[in-house]
Design a protein around this motif. Structure first.
Motif, mmCIF file in Angstrom:
data_model
loop_
_atom_site.group_PDB
_atom_site.id
_atom_site.type_symbol
_atom_site.label_atom_id
_atom_site.label_comp_id
_atom_site.label_asym_id
_atom_site.label_seq_id
_atom_site.Cartn_x
_atom_site.Cartn_y
_atom_site.Cartn_z
ATOM 1 N N ASN A 165 0.844 -1.189 0.000
ATOM 2 C CA ASN A 165 0.000 0.000 0.000
ATOM 3 C C ASN A 165 0.880 1.239 0.000
ATOM 4 O OD1 ASN A 165 -1.923 1.963 0.328
ATOM 5 N ND2 ASN A 165 -2.450 1.425 2.423
ATOM 6 N N GLN A 270 -5.202 1.261 -4.285
ATOM 7 C CA GLN A 270 -5.044 2.058 -3.069
ATOM 8 C C GLN A 270 -4.355 3.385 -3.365
ATOM 9 O OE1 GLN A 270 -6.303 0.443 -0.037
ATOM 10 N NE2 GLN A 270 -7.055 -0.699 -1.809
ATOM 11 N N SER A 271 -3.785 3.499 -4.558
ATOM 12 C CA SER A 271 -3.123 4.736 -4.962
ATOM 13 C C SER A 271 -4.166 5.748 -5.429
ATOM 14 C CB SER A 271 -2.131 4.451 -6.098
ATOM 15 O OG SER A 271 -1.856 5.613 -6.844
ATOM 16 N N ARG A 272 -4.110 6.944 -4.872
ATOM 17 C CA ARG A 272 -5.046 7.999 -5.281
ATOM 18 C C ARG A 272 -4.856 8.356 -6.749
ATOM 19 N NH1 ARG A 272 -9.811 10.025 -4.425
ATOM 20 N NH2 ARG A 272 -9.426 9.786 -2.183
ATOM 21 N N TYR A 275 -6.215 5.397 -8.873
ATOM 22 C CA TYR A 275 -7.676 5.358 -8.711
ATOM 23 C C TYR A 275 -8.333 6.480 -9.512
ATOM 24 C CZ TYR A 275 -12.259 5.901 -6.524
ATOM 25 O OH TYR A 275 -13.599 6.045 -6.309
ATOM 26 N N PRO A 314 -9.925 4.835 -2.639
ATOM 27 C CA PRO A 314 -8.652 4.598 -1.948
ATOM 28 C C PRO A 314 -8.796 4.890 -0.466
ATOM 29 C CG PRO A 314 -8.570 6.659 -3.154
ATOM 30 C CD PRO A 314 -9.867 6.018 -3.523
#
Length: 786
Positions: A165, A270-272, A275, A314
């Protein structure tokens, strides 16, 4: 791809229309991702070649009108030049120069080397088409597997094709997506995946299966379940076993490999950045699976539950919480230093957003540093360091004082170090300090303070005040207060060490760093005063790493010391020579294979933004070298996917050489140097990469500011970038030896050597640096006895 000496990398636009076509408007050129900046053209070293310097990629898409207005003209002796963007003119000239070079080659003026030319000419080709996240133990380069041209695929390689993450793997992908908006990221799993297979064996044993194949680890004193990478892959193995409890080992491994692909895709979401790009339709993330026996790739499509992933969004964990690994002290120190530079430049962040508070409330704390500062309201610690809530453990008293004996302030600092695993303590004074001024006046007048408590505060500063007055008896009050402020910082540092065994032991082992600084209230900047000058005598230890960091860097010859390592390094040197000179090659492209049975004797850590496979650069045969690639050739933090990947490779294959290869013109080094100058803070995932490169960049800049042989600004910048690149490779080695018991044991007792090397991105030639100068100290051995 193509790298200038200053680390900038011009690239073709994402669209199919080349920029060099005369009917492409200047605004469209900028709209496609390259903003024309002032540029100069200098003759290159190769016959008929040009080296293009300058320009920068557009960070945001602009309207054509705004882009046309923003794009400056470049005067190149053409009357109509100002009608085109600088990028268009440069591309036209580069295209023409490429044709000229081809004429020289056909005429026999010089011998072409297509493989080496891929370094210098790839910027003329269209930008990469996709990012591939694949397994390091995959003997065929991605360009060969997919029939792609050099530069068309960005490759991130880690054992088990996994990520965590917001770790360095995710940060590497974010970097690529930020440079050029690519349409697709592919997570590529494969059969006979060593890491996945190890996880399946552990899952089968835990389920009571008796038909489990024997462990394949070369180090017999380790078990699969002991390795962090295996633990990361266990969920996929357990799910495979739950779905098919009676399936054979081979079937379970294939199923677990495919489930692991989806697990990795879930972590990418999980990466902004990833995403947002997927949600906006700018990016798709696909899974794929390769059968290594046939080379056939099965494209699995998007995640079967992608809509659910998009609805979940996320996580809120965009700040440091207890789930993050402890921050190494020099990385924490650099984070504070560059944060203050952002603050002084007016590009600092905002504190206290609701999502930050929610993340910290539920996730606990893991501060990167303890800061002892003054209670003065004009010296807000979190703000002038530009840090988020959760980053700093702040202790403030008037005059940043510590009681002469033992007390709650020191106990609070010990709590952060012993319980929260904080590795850095910073004592900060500040200019115009009222408490220090009061102490100076009290010593001069020999008068007491109005109250006993105020007197106690002044008494804690009295030693510094007396020393300042003794040194500057006739100076103005302002100068006396300034000196006393710095002396008081050193006095506080001395008290921390003398009155706390935890602090002394941490500093003596070099797991803890204690430094001082003085904040300038009028300018907002910090003057770093470094560690206490008598620190070694106070803690009773020789601090090798601190001495090495403080001394100007000079390369120390540390060649291979074992016969096996000498043979391997000689083989790599010869292979690189063949690559550069285009002698008879016998590497992976000449002998393609992805099912090779030989086990690697070399682990290589390189950068994912190098567009030529490392197997080509060293002309290695299939199976000889296991390559891990991520941005900045970092190893990550202990417990992370990249770190765990290297540990697994060492325990599984017992290699004799681990080589970290940096390269000139590395974008991450350039970005870290911009951070040193106060550039805006990037995303958490990208910071995970930058933070590990910053210590080397800070030292390179500091060394150059003290003494530089360069006579021009460009020469000085080139020197800084090369030094930072070399130091970064050595820093990766140091982190592996310090934080990995497996790698340290292999280096100390099993014949593993860790080496650094620098690849010249303009020629393909590798400069072999050698082992870390402090390798004996890092391994806990006495250099004199060796």
């Amino acid at each position: 791809g193509f790298a200038t000496p200053f680390g900038q990398e011009p690239r073709a636009p994402a669209q199919a229309v080349p920029l060099w076509q005369p009917n492409v408007p200047a605004a469209a050129a900028v709209e496609r991702g390259y903003s024309g900046g002032p540029a100069t053209i200098a003759a290159g070293a190769c016959v008929g070649a040009f080296v293009l310097r300058g320009g920068k990629r557009a960070s945001k898409r602009k309207s054509q009108a705004a882009a046309a207005k923003a794009a400056p003209a470049v005067v190149v002796g053409l009357q109509e030049a100002n009608r085109h963007s600088s990028s268009e003119v440069l591309w036209q000239l580069a295209k023409g120069n490429s044709a000229f070079c081809e004429q020289l080659r056909k005429a026999g003026s010089y011998k072409a080397n297509t493989k080496v030319d891929n370094f210098a000419e790839s910027f003329l080709k269209p930008p990469p088409k996709a990012i591939i996240l694949s397994c390091s133990k995959f003997d065929a380069p991605m360009s060969a597997l997919f029939g792609a041209q050099p530069g068309e695929l960005c490759t991130v390689r880690v054992l088990g094709n996994t990520c965590g993450n917001a770790d360095g793997v995710v940060g590497s992908i974010e970097y690529e997506l930020s440079a050029v908006q690519l349409p697709v990221v592919i997570v590529l799993g494969n059969s006979r995946n060593e890491a996945v297979d190890a996880a399946v064996r552990v899952a089968m044993r835990s389920a009571g299966r008796t038909d489990v194949p024997p462990c394949k680890l070369a180090f017999n004193d380790y078990k699969g379940e002991d390795l962090i990478l295996v633990k990361k892959l266990l969920p996929a193995a357990h799910d495979a076993l739950s779905s098919m409890p009676k399936a054979s080992y081979e079937v379970l491994c294939d199923l677990a490999g495919k489930l692991n692909v989806w697990s990795t895709v879930e972590n990418l979401f999980q990466s902004r950045k990833i995403y947002d790009d997927v949600a906006a339709g700018r990016l798709t993330v696909h899974g794929a699976y390769c059968d290594v026996k046939t080379g056939k790739v099965q494209f699995l499509g998007e995640h079967p539950a992608q809509q659910d992933l998009l609805e979940q969004g996320p996580p809120l964990d965009v700040v440091r919480t207890a789930s993050d690994p402890p921050v190494p002290p020099h990385e924490a120190l650099c984070s504070l230093a560059v944060g203050n530079r952002r603050y002084t430049k007016g590009v600092g962040g905002e504190l206290g957003q609701s999502y930050v508070l929610k993340a910290l409330a539920g996730g606990g704390q893991l501060p990167a540093a303890v800061v002892l500062g003054c209670a003065d309201s004009r010296a807000p610690v979190e703000i002038y360091f530009d840090q988020q809530p959760g980053d700093l453990f702040v202790l403030r008293t008037a005059g940043n004082t510590i009681e002469s004996g033992y007390g709650g302030l020191l106990g609070s600092a010990e709590y952060a170090v012993a319980v929260l695993k904080t590795k850095l303590i910073v004592v900060t004074g500040h200019t115009l300090c009222g408490a220090v001024t009061a102490a100076i006046k009290a010593v001069k007048s020999k008068e007491g303070m109005p109250t006993e408590n105020l007197g106690a505060v002044v008494d804690n500063i009295r030693v510094a005040a007396e020393m300042a007055l003794k040194t500057l008896p006739d100076a103005p009050l302002e100068q006396q207060v300034k000196m006393a402020t710095t002396l008081n910082v050193f006095e506080c540092m001395q008290k921390i060490m003398r009155h706390s065994k935890i602090m002394r032991d941490g500093i003596a082992s070099e797991e803890l760093v204690l430094v001082g600084a003085v904040y300038n209230i009028e300018e907002g900047s910090l003057e770093w005063v470094g560690p206490h000058p008598e620190q070694e005598s106070i803690v009773g230890a020789t601090l090798h790493i601190q001495r090495w960091r403080e001394a100007p860097y000079m390369r120390k010859a540390m060649p291979p010391s074992t016969p096996e390592a000498r043979d391997i390094m000689h083989r790599l040197q010869e292979g690189n020579t063949r690559f550069v000179e285009k002698s008879e090659l016998h590497g992976v492209h000449e002998n393609p294979s992805i099912a090779h049975e030989d086990e690697p004797d070399t682990i290589m850590i390189g950068s994912s933004n190098l567009r030529v496979p490392y197997e080509d650069v060293f002309d290695s045969k299939p199976g000889q070298v296991l390559v891990q690639q991520c941005m900045g050739n970092i190893a990550g933090h202990a417990g992370g996917a990249m770190f765990a990947s290297v540990e697994f490779a060492v325990a599984r294959f017992a290699p004799k050489v681990l080589i970290v290869v940096g390269h000139t013109g590395d974008e991450v080094v350039s970005a870290a140097l911009q951070q040193v100058k106060g550039a805006k803070l990037p995303s958490k995932s990208m910071r995970h990469v930058l933070d590990q490169v910053l210590p080397s960049c800070m030292k390179a800049v500091t060394d150059a500011s003290r003494a530089s042989a360069a006579e021009t600004t460009g020469g000085r910048q080139l020197q800084v970038e090369y030094t930072a690149t070399e130091l970064n490779a050595l820093y990766t080695i140091k982190q592996l030896l310090i934080h990995s018991p497996i790698i340290r044991d292999a280096a100390k007792n099993r014949g593993l050597e860790l080496h650094a090397a620098i690849l010249d991105s303009s020629t393909g030639k590798v400069d072999f640096v050698g082992q870390h100068p402090l390798v004996e100290q890092l391994l806990g051995r006495d250099p004199a006895s060796k």
